[in-house]
Design an enzyme around this catalytic site. Structure first.
Site, PDB file in Angstrom:
ATOM      1  N   ASP A  67     -10.355   0.473   7.457  1.00 38.61           N
ATOM      2  CA  ASP A  67      -9.482   0.745   8.460  1.00 38.61           C
ATOM      3  C   ASP A  67      -9.722   1.882   9.377  1.00 38.61           C
ATOM      4  OD1 ASP A  67      -8.399   2.392   6.537  1.00 38.61           O
ATOM      5  OD2 ASP A  67      -6.828   1.159   5.936  1.00 38.61           O
ATOM      6  N   ASN A 136       4.880   1.263   0.417  1.00 41.02           N
ATOM      7  CA  ASN A 136       5.493  -0.056   0.590  1.00 41.02           C
ATOM      8  C   ASN A 136       4.568  -1.341   0.126  1.00 41.02           C
ATOM      9  OD1 ASN A 136       3.573   0.005   2.362  1.00 41.02           O
ATOM     10  ND2 ASN A 136       4.857  -0.076   4.596  1.00 41.02           N
ATOM     11  N   HIS A 138       1.384  -1.892   0.951  1.00 36.94           N
ATOM     12  CA  HIS A 138       0.466  -2.215   1.927  1.00 36.94           C
ATOM     13  C   HIS A 138      -1.147  -1.803   1.164  1.00 36.94           C
ATOM     14  CE1 HIS A 138       0.321   1.690   4.103  1.00 36.94           C
ATOM     15  NE2 HIS A 138      -0.877   1.898   3.220  1.00 36.94           N
ATOM     16  N   GLU A 143       0.426  -4.077   6.542  1.00 40.82           N
ATOM     17  CA  GLU A 143       1.838  -3.716   6.171  1.00 40.82           C
ATOM     18  C   GLU A 143       2.450  -5.064   5.738  1.00 40.82           C
ATOM     19  OE1 GLU A 143       2.154  -0.772   5.786  1.00 40.82           O
ATOM     20  OE2 GLU A 143       2.527  -0.029   7.766  1.00 40.82           O
TER      21      GLU A 143
END
Length: 242
Positions: A67, A136, A138, A143
């Site tokens: 990314d 979280n 990811h 996400e």
């Protein structure tokens, strides 16, 4: 999944580095999937040390990063290109032309995503994909959501992700609110996945990813469907595992 827990950072980093070095020794033209963040830094440092000692070469390898932030030029100090140069690429013999990172500064981001997927299709899949995990759940910047994209795409970063990444910037307001990320499909095509997780703040995400239900609300839980995953955890990250 092969889950390994480590008391000492040195052993954690050495194990991750040895997995990559062993692959390159058996397949010098290996395609490496690489990640940024705090968890792989020690692994990259160990690989640099091994390279300097003549134990591993990257000369014929290629790499694809997961990314990049949208809106940051490649030479920005907080871009993931800068991160990779600082921690790995500038210290090893890999050909810079074969280190691929999506451009978050492209004029046409949709076209950039399609081009990145084409490169992955032509040269991949990754022989070994390094991953971290967000608090979280990811992976990459995929996400939690009602559905997940298979291909490379632009994602709006959730507030908790922005807050977690704010430590790298002067202010929370400076953190880019979007990123270009490899999709879940691209990640899961890798022949082997190595998940690196350090820190107690990731313990709940690790538990949900490895022992919870497979759900798009915890993207890392989809790793349970992959046939070849090695998980390296420090004691903090492994805290809540049964």
């Amino acid at each position: 999944m092969n889950i390994l827990k480590f008391q000492h950072e040195e052993d954690f980093a050495a194990t991750g580095a040895n997995l990559i070095a062993s692959l390159l020794q058996s397949n010098p033209r290996a395609v490496l999937g690489l990640a940024t963040g705090s968890s792989p830094i020690g692994v990259y440092a160990k690989l640099v040390e091994m390279h300097r000692k003549g134990m591993v070469s990257f000369a014929r390898a290629s790499s694809f990063n997961l990314d990049e932030y949208v809106g940051l030029p490649a030479d920005h100090p907080q871009s993931y290109r800068s991160f990779m140069n600082e921690h790995l690429f500038s210290h090893i013999d890999i050909d810079p032309a074969r280190t691929y990172i999506p451009s978050g500064n492209a004029a046409d981001l949709d076209a950039e995503c399609r081009a990145y997927d084409k490169l992955l299709e032509e040269q991949g899949p990754a022989d070994l994909q390094i991953l971290g995990i967000g608090s979280n759940g990811h992976i990459g910047f995929n996400e939690p959501d009602a559905s997940l994209s298979s291909g490379t795409h632009v994602v709006d970063l959730l507030e908790e992700t922005l807050e977690a990444n704010a430590r790298f910037f002067d202010r929370l307001e400076d953190v880019p609110r979007q990123a270009v990320t490899m999709g879940i499909g691209g990640i899961l095509k890798a022949k082997q996945i190595v998940l690196l997780v350090r820190g107690e703040e990731k313990a709940e995400a690790v538990k949900q990813a490895l022992q919870g239900p497979i759900t798009t609300q915890c993207p890392a839980s989809l790793l349970q469907s992959h046939p070849n995953v090695v998980v390296l955890l420090d004691e903090g990250a492994a805290k809540w595992l049964k």
